[in-house]
Design a protein around this motif. Structure first.
Motif, PDB file in Angstrom:
ATOM      1  N   PHE A  64       0.838  -1.193   0.000  1.00  0.00           N
ATOM      2  CA  PHE A  64       0.000   0.000   0.000  1.00  0.00           C
ATOM      3  C   PHE A  64       0.876   1.248   0.000  1.00  0.00           C
ATOM      4  CE2 PHE A  64      -1.584   3.507   2.559  1.00  0.00           C
ATOM      5  CZ  PHE A  64      -2.640   3.920   1.762  1.00  0.00           C
ATOM      6  N   SER A  65       1.920   1.253   0.813  1.00  0.00           N
ATOM      7  CA  SER A  65       2.818   2.404   0.895  1.00  0.00           C
ATOM      8  C   SER A  65       3.518   2.653  -0.435  1.00  0.00           C
ATOM      9  CB  SER A  65       3.856   2.187   2.005  1.00  0.00           C
ATOM     10  OG  SER A  65       3.224   2.093   3.269  1.00  0.00           O
ATOM     11  N   LYS A  66       3.888   1.597  -1.138  1.00  0.00           N
ATOM     12  CA  LYS A  66       4.496   1.762  -2.455  1.00  0.00           C
ATOM     13  C   LYS A  66       3.513   2.397  -3.430  1.00  0.00           C
ATOM     14  CE  LYS A  66       7.538  -0.877  -4.252  1.00  0.00           C
ATOM     15  NZ  LYS A  66       8.319  -1.952  -4.887  1.00  0.00           N
ATOM     16  N   LYS A  67       2.262   1.966  -3.381  1.00  0.00           N
ATOM     17  CA  LYS A  67       1.243   2.542  -4.260  1.00  0.00           C
ATOM     18  C   LYS A  67       1.024   4.017  -3.937  1.00  0.00           C
ATOM     19  CE  LYS A  67      -1.679  -0.841  -3.325  1.00  0.00           C
ATOM     20  NZ  LYS A  67      -2.908  -1.676  -3.309  1.00  0.00           N
ATOM     21  N   LEU A  68       1.007   4.345  -2.664  1.00  0.00           N
ATOM     22  CA  LEU A  68       0.790   5.731  -2.260  1.00  0.00           C
ATOM     23  C   LEU A  68       1.951   6.620  -2.699  1.00  0.00           C
ATOM     24  CD1 LEU A  68      -0.909   7.835  -0.910  1.00  0.00           C
ATOM     25  CD2 LEU A  68      -0.108   7.038   1.320  1.00  0.00           C
ATOM     26  N   LEU A  69       3.179   6.125  -2.592  1.00  0.00           N
ATOM     27  CA  LEU A  69       4.333   6.894  -3.058  1.00  0.00           C
ATOM     28  C   LEU A  69       4.274   7.111  -4.566  1.00  0.00           C
ATOM     29  CD1 LEU A  69       7.501   5.698  -1.101  1.00  0.00           C
ATOM     30  CD2 LEU A  69       6.310   7.886  -0.936  1.00  0.00           C
ATOM     31  N   LYS A  70       3.876   6.094  -5.317  1.00  0.00           N
ATOM     32  CA  LYS A  70       3.767   6.231  -6.767  1.00  0.00           C
ATOM     33  C   LYS A  70       2.703   7.275  -7.133  1.00  0.00           C
ATOM     34  CE  LYS A  70       5.545   1.820  -8.425  1.00  0.00           C
ATOM     35  NZ  LYS A  70       6.516   2.417  -9.370  1.00  0.00           N
ATOM     36  N   PHE A  71       1.598   7.267  -6.390  1.00  0.00           N
ATOM     37  CA  PHE A  71       0.573   8.285  -6.608  1.00  0.00           C
ATOM     38  C   PHE A  71       1.141   9.669  -6.312  1.00  0.00           C
ATOM     39  CE2 PHE A  71      -2.642  11.071  -4.720  1.00  0.00           C
ATOM     40  CZ  PHE A  71      -3.542  11.167  -5.771  1.00  0.00           C
TER      41      PHE A  71
END
Length: 208
Positions: A64-71
């Motif tokens: 989830f944290s990786k997805k949030l950083l990409k966003f």
């Protein structure tokens, strides 16, 4: 499910943080280094990500944290002033009727592919420029959530063919379930056809 306070820090970041000079560094450094060295903690949502992974370091929180950083990296293409205006417009829009940070968090948490957050950022960029309204934004984000990435690249071809009678029925069903198509009725109008949201998706998500 991520900690509920992270939606507040995301909203604060969208409204108050100048990401133009740090987004590239965030992308280059990566999540592991950010967590290990405590980098970029002056950005509220990055600080929340570090705390989330350190205190509840399971695989779900990590990805989830990786997805949030990409966003976050992708949304940095929108200036701070534009992001502030975007959030304020959504907060005042009865058709949106959601907390902006919370809606993004819930959406990203459901994403089944690490490349989808950048597509979500493109949808918000289209809204920030006035190219789409808040209802269209929600429909496009719903489509991003539901679509299989393997089928997204087939959407342009589907829109040109105009009916699943001459297209892969399984792919057409996926587009239908994602809200990008409708079932035609009447003589000679059978099959699954692209709708207006499909064209908006192609223009602002695939071709932007």
């Amino acid at each position: 499910m991520p900690d509920h306070d992270i939606d507040v820090s995301l909203t604060d970041t969208l409204k108050k943080s100048d990401l133009s000079n740090v987004a590239g560094n965030i992308a280059e450094v990566g999540l592991d280094k950010i967590i290990e060295d405590g980098l970029f903690q002056d950005i509220p949502v990055v600080s929340s990500i570090i705390g989330l992974v350190k205190t509840g370091g399971n695989i779900q929180n990590y990805y989830f944290s990786k997805k949030l950083l990409k966003f976050l990296v992708s949304i940095s293409e929108i200036t701070l002033a534009e992001r502030l205006s975007m959030v304020e417009r959504l907060e005042q829009d009865d058709a949106y009727s959601q907390n902006v940070g919370e809606s993004i968090i819930l959406l990203l948490d459901r994403m089944d592919d690490i490349s989808k957050p950048k597509l979500v950022a493109r949808a918000f960029k289209a809204f920030s420029t006035g190219a789409i309204d808040s209802t269209q934004l929600q429909r496009i984000n719903y489509a991003i959530d539901k679509l299989l990435m393997v089928d997204i690249e087939k959407l342009v071809e589907f829109s040109r063919i105009h009916t699943s009678d001459r297209y892969d029925l399984i792919v057409g069903q996926n587009f239908l379930n994602a809200g990008l198509a409708y079932v035609g009725t009447g003589y000679g109008a059978g099959g699954v056809h692209p709708n207006d949201i499909c064209q908006l998706f192609i223009t602002h998500i695939l071709e932007s």
